[in-house]
Each structure stands twice: as C-alpha cells, then as structure tokens.
Design a protein around this motif. Structure first.
Motif, PDB file in Angstrom:
ATOM      1  N   GLU A  37       0.827  -1.208   0.000  1.00  7.93           N
ATOM      2  CA  GLU A  37       0.000   0.000   0.000  1.00  7.93           C
ATOM      3  C   GLU A  37       0.859   1.255   0.000  1.00  7.93           C
ATOM      4  OE1 GLU A  37      -2.719  -0.060   3.219  1.00  7.93           O
ATOM      5  OE2 GLU A  37      -4.034  -1.570   2.331  1.00  7.93           O
ATOM      6  N   GLN A  38       0.434   2.236  -0.755  1.00  5.78           N
ATOM      7  CA  GLN A  38       1.086   3.538  -0.741  1.00  5.78           C
ATOM      8  C   GLN A  38       1.003   4.134   0.668  1.00  5.78           C
ATOM      9  OE1 GLN A  38      -1.269   5.456  -3.762  1.00  5.78           O
ATOM     10  NE2 GLN A  38       0.202   5.015  -5.382  1.00  5.78           N
ATOM     11  N   GLY A  39       2.083   4.774   1.086  1.00  2.00           N
ATOM     12  CA  GLY A  39       2.098   5.418   2.391  1.00  2.00           C
ATOM     13  C   GLY A  39       2.247   4.469   3.564  1.00  2.00           C
ATOM     14  N   SER A  40       2.538   3.191   3.295  1.00  2.00           N
ATOM     15  CA  SER A  40       2.608   2.204   4.375  1.00  2.00           C
ATOM     16  C   SER A  40       4.043   1.916   4.801  1.00  2.00           C
ATOM     17  CB  SER A  40       1.955   0.894   3.933  1.00  2.00           C
ATOM     18  OG  SER A  40       2.751   0.254   2.944  1.00  2.00           O
ATOM     19  N   PHE A  41       4.172   1.263   5.934  1.00  2.00           N
ATOM     20  CA  PHE A  41       5.417   0.627   6.356  1.00  2.00           C
ATOM     21  C   PHE A  41       5.219  -0.854   6.084  1.00  2.00           C
ATOM     22  CE2 PHE A  41       5.574   4.572   8.623  1.00  2.00           C
ATOM     23  CZ  PHE A  41       6.921   4.887   8.689  1.00  2.00           C
ATOM     24  N   SER A  42       6.026  -1.429   5.204  1.00  2.00           N
ATOM     25  CA  SER A  42       5.796  -2.798   4.759  1.00  2.00           C
ATOM     26  C   SER A  42       7.057  -3.632   4.870  1.00  2.00           C
ATOM     27  CB  SER A  42       5.295  -2.823   3.306  1.00  2.00           C
ATOM     28  OG  SER A  42       4.054  -2.164   3.192  1.00  2.00           O
ATOM     29  N   LEU A 127      10.457  -1.612   5.085  1.00  2.00           N
ATOM     30  CA  LEU A 127      10.603  -0.347   4.361  1.00  2.00           C
ATOM     31  C   LEU A 127       9.492   0.622   4.735  1.00  2.00           C
ATOM     32  CD1 LEU A 127      11.068  -1.903   0.792  1.00  2.00           C
ATOM     33  CD2 LEU A 127      12.911  -1.171   2.324  1.00  2.00           C
ATOM     34  N   GLY A 128       9.796   1.916   4.717  1.00  2.00           N
ATOM     35  CA  GLY A 128       8.741   2.897   4.940  1.00  2.00           C
ATOM     36  C   GLY A 128       9.299   4.311   5.002  1.00  2.00           C
ATOM     37  N   LYS A 129       8.373   5.258   4.986  1.00  2.00           N
ATOM     38  CA  LYS A 129       7.064   5.097   4.421  1.00  2.00           C
ATOM     39  C   LYS A 129       7.167   5.011   2.909  1.00  2.00           C
ATOM     40  CE  LYS A 129       3.620   7.172   7.504  1.00  2.00           C
ATOM     41  NZ  LYS A 129       2.581   8.215   7.590  1.00  2.00           N
ATOM     42  N   LEU A 130       6.333   4.156   2.312  1.00  2.00           N
ATOM     43  CA  LEU A 130       6.329   4.044   0.872  1.00  2.00           C
ATOM     44  C   LEU A 130       5.680   5.288   0.271  1.00  2.00           C
ATOM     45  CD1 LEU A 130       5.327   0.284   0.519  1.00  2.00           C
ATOM     46  CD2 LEU A 130       7.604   1.302   0.342  1.00  2.00           C
ATOM     47  N   PRO A 131       6.172   5.753  -0.876  1.00  2.00           N
ATOM     48  CA  PRO A 131       5.638   6.993  -1.469  1.00  2.00           C
ATOM     49  C   PRO A 131       4.176   6.846  -1.869  1.00  2.00           C
ATOM     50  CG  PRO A 131       7.109   5.858  -2.995  1.00  2.00           C
ATOM     51  CD  PRO A 131       7.259   5.159  -1.679  1.00  2.00           C
ATOM     52  N   GLN A 136       4.841   2.377  -8.535  1.00  2.00           N
ATOM     53  CA  GLN A 136       5.789   1.268  -8.529  1.00  2.00           C
ATOM     54  C   GLN A 136       7.183   1.772  -8.155  1.00  2.00           C
ATOM     55  OE1 GLN A 136       5.538  -0.288 -12.529  1.00  2.00           O
ATOM     56  NE2 GLN A 136       6.703   1.379 -13.419  1.00  2.00           N
ATOM     57  N   LEU A 137       7.971   0.862  -7.587  1.00  2.51           N
ATOM     58  CA  LEU A 137       9.361   1.147  -7.246  1.00  2.51           C
ATOM     59  C   LEU A 137      10.230   0.016  -7.789  1.00  2.51           C
ATOM     60  CD1 LEU A 137       9.158   2.289  -3.493  1.00  2.51           C
ATOM     61  CD2 LEU A 137       9.490   3.764  -5.510  1.00  2.51           C
ATOM     62  N   PHE A 138      11.397   0.383  -8.345  1.00  5.24           N
ATOM     63  CA  PHE A 138      12.339  -0.611  -8.854  1.00  5.24           C
ATOM     64  C   PHE A 138      13.518  -0.745  -7.902  1.00  5.24           C
ATOM     65  CE2 PHE A 138      10.114   0.729 -12.709  1.00  5.24           C
ATOM     66  CZ  PHE A 138       9.863  -0.499 -13.318  1.00  5.24           C
ATOM     67  N   PHE A 139      14.021  -1.975  -7.771  1.00  5.40           N
ATOM     68  CA  PHE A 139      15.162  -2.260  -6.903  1.00  5.40           C
ATOM     69  C   PHE A 139      16.210  -3.052  -7.706  1.00  5.40           C
ATOM     70  CE2 PHE A 139      11.546  -1.576  -4.213  1.00  5.40           C
ATOM     71  CZ  PHE A 139      12.017  -0.947  -3.075  1.00  5.40           C
ATOM     72  N   PRO A 140      17.026  -2.367  -8.532  1.00  2.00           N
ATOM     73  CA  PRO A 140      18.059  -3.073  -9.306  1.00  2.00           C
ATOM     74  C   PRO A 140      18.939  -3.920  -8.398  1.00  2.00           C
ATOM     75  CG  PRO A 140      17.864  -0.796 -10.018  1.00  2.00           C
ATOM     76  CD  PRO A 140      17.038  -0.920  -8.766  1.00  2.00           C
ATOM     77  N   THR A 141      19.199  -5.152  -8.826  1.00  2.00           N
ATOM     78  CA  THR A 141      19.909  -6.113  -7.979  1.00  2.00           C
ATOM     79  C   THR A 141      21.021  -6.812  -8.759  1.00  2.00           C
ATOM     80  OG1 THR A 141      17.918  -6.516  -6.662  1.00  2.00           O
ATOM     81  CG2 THR A 141      19.648  -8.193  -6.560  1.00  2.00           C
ATOM     82  N   LYS A 142      22.169  -6.965  -8.117  1.00  2.00           N
ATOM     83  CA  LYS A 142      23.280  -7.703  -8.715  1.00  2.00           C
ATOM     84  C   LYS A 142      23.464  -9.020  -7.957  1.00  2.00           C
ATOM     85  CE  LYS A 142      25.794  -3.690 -10.492  1.00  2.00           C
ATOM     86  NZ  LYS A 142      27.086  -2.936 -10.489  1.00  2.00           N
ATOM     87  N   LYS A 172       4.962  -3.089  -6.771  1.00  2.00           N
ATOM     88  CA  LYS A 172       3.824  -2.280  -7.181  1.00  2.00           C
ATOM     89  C   LYS A 172       3.192  -1.628  -5.948  1.00  2.00           C
ATOM     90  CE  LYS A 172       2.728  -5.016 -11.292  1.00  2.00           C
ATOM     91  NZ  LYS A 172       1.669  -5.803 -11.996  1.00  2.00           N
ATOM     92  N   LEU A 173       2.812  -0.374  -6.087  1.00  2.00           N
ATOM     93  CA  LEU A 173       2.197   0.367  -4.989  1.00  2.00           C
ATOM     94  C   LEU A 173       0.733   0.627  -5.316  1.00  2.00           C
ATOM     95  CD1 LEU A 173       5.035   2.960  -4.245  1.00  2.00           C
ATOM     96  CD2 LEU A 173       4.652   0.701  -3.217  1.00  2.00           C
TER      97      LEU A 173
END
Length: 248
Positions: A37-42, A127-131, A136-142, A172-173
C-alpha cells in the motif's frame, strides 16, 4: 505406428508448454509479495533463486531508489550471511513529513553465505514510508556467483509489456485501503522526526506469511502443470488402447 509417433509428439509439446507456464514464477530475482500500500510501512522479501547448475550464489546487492527514497529501512538477519547497509547523499533533498531528507539508505549487500544450485534464499527488509505519488518502485539487484559471474537484474519493463531479459525486482504500490490501513503493524512505524541516519534500526520486521503464501502459489502452479501432463498421457494411452481393440 504413425499414430503413436504423432501422440508422442503432442505429449512432448504439451510437456514443454506446461514447463514454460510453471517455471518462470520460480526464476529471476523478485520481491515477495509483489505489491504494497502507498504510504505504508511494509515488510518485503527479496527472493533470489540460483539459476546455475555449476556455481553457488555468494553475494546479493540491492540498490534502493533515490528518486523516491525511503526514510526508514531495517533488515532481518539471515543465518550464514553478513549484511551491510549503506547510506548516501541524495541527488536532491526530498520533503517528507519528517522534514527534508538529504540522505537515505541507497544499498543493501548480503555476502558470505551460499545459495546452492536448485535452491533459493529470501532476504527480508522492512521499508517505509512508501511513497504516495508513484505506483511502482524498482530495486536493481546484482547477483554474484562463486565462479565470478555477476548477473545484473536492472532492466525496466519493455514498452510492449513483455518481460525484459534481466528484469529489475519491482514493487507495485496500490492505494491504501479504506480505514487507513498501512499493511505492516503500527509497531513497524518509527516516531515522527527520527533522523534518517538512525533509520536502519527503527522499523521492525513483520511476519513472513506473505512470502510463504507466494511460495505456496508457485508450488500449486507446478502441481497443476504436472496434472495436465498426466491427463494428456491418460488420453494418449486410452486412444491407443481403442485402436488396438479387436473388432467383433
């Protein structure tokens, strides 16, 4: 015999199709669950499968967004793995309800452990607070293997909607549910005004039920695919039996 060969060809094609439908859910680095959810601590888990038969995954490096930084980040210890949380200056200060944010967690690195061939590991992060202004937010990972290979999961989705070769983990938010629920328990939220530099220890990890549910969904898809293959085999055997049945 030609009929039997045709039936075998159909069976092989069905098996390949079933495998193609079932296995992609188990491949690639992903976020579980895939939405919050947007605005949440998740609490989310970065699920990292080993896609190599001759090497183990020994290092996982996740980059956090800097255009929509997260003020509070904490990690759950993973037995056998060391974790390093890196904070850095943001390209430009971001206004939040806690004040102007000019630095945030930009990278999390897990190392020293091992994900063997045929296995996967989940790395949990709060994570928080989500925007609230993006969906959506991307987390590039190696992902680093014991042989020295580094796979960079950083591709954005293609314009035509098809999956990229090395897609970046995507969260996805969605709009917050009526009533103001924020996903994670209230205890995960830090007190207002807490400095960003102290954020890593502020949020607590929530239960891992969401990750377990996703794992169960993947297992169900595999079992469903296996059932389809068994059904096709039954049809082929039945038809062959009828063709061999002597006429009265």
């Amino acid at each position: 015999m030609s009929f039997i060969r045709r039936a075998a060809t159909v069976l092989a094609a069905t098996t390949a199709l079933t495998a193609g439908l079932a296995l992609p859910a188990l491949a690639h680095v992903s976020i579980q669950p895939g939405s919050a959810e947007q605005g949440s601590f998740s609490k989310v888990a970065f699920r990292v499968p080993n896609e190599r038969d001759d090497a183990s995954t020994t290092k996982v490096e996740v980059s956090l967004p800097t255009d929509h930084p997260l003020a509070f980040v904490s990690v759950k210890p993973v037995p056998g793995w060391k974790v390093q949380v890196t904070e850095g200056k943001l390209p430009a200060p971001v206004k939040t309800e806690y004040g102007d944010l000019d630095e945030a967690v930009t990278k999390i690195v897990w190392s020293g452990g091992e994900i063997k061939p045929g296995e996967f590991q989940e790395f949990e992060v709060s994570l928080g607070k989500l925007p609230t202004d993006v969906d959506q937010l991307f987390f590039p990972t190696k992902q680093t293997y014991s042989g020295g290979e580094v796979v960079d999961w950083s591709d954005a989705p293609k314009a035509d909607g098809s999956e990229a070769e090395h897609p970046a983990p995507l969260l996805k938010l969605v709009p917050a549910a009526a009533g103001g629920g924020h996903g994670a328990p209230a205890s995960a939220a830090p007190a207002a005004g807490t400095p960003t530099a102290a954020a890593s220890a502020a949020a607590s990890a929530a239960p891992a039920a969401a990750a377990e549910t996703s794992q169960a969904d993947s297992t169900a898809r595999l079992l469903g695919g296996a059932g389809l293959v068994v059904g096709v085999i039954g049809v082929v055997v039945g038809v062959v039996g009828l063709r061999r049945r002597p006429t009265a």
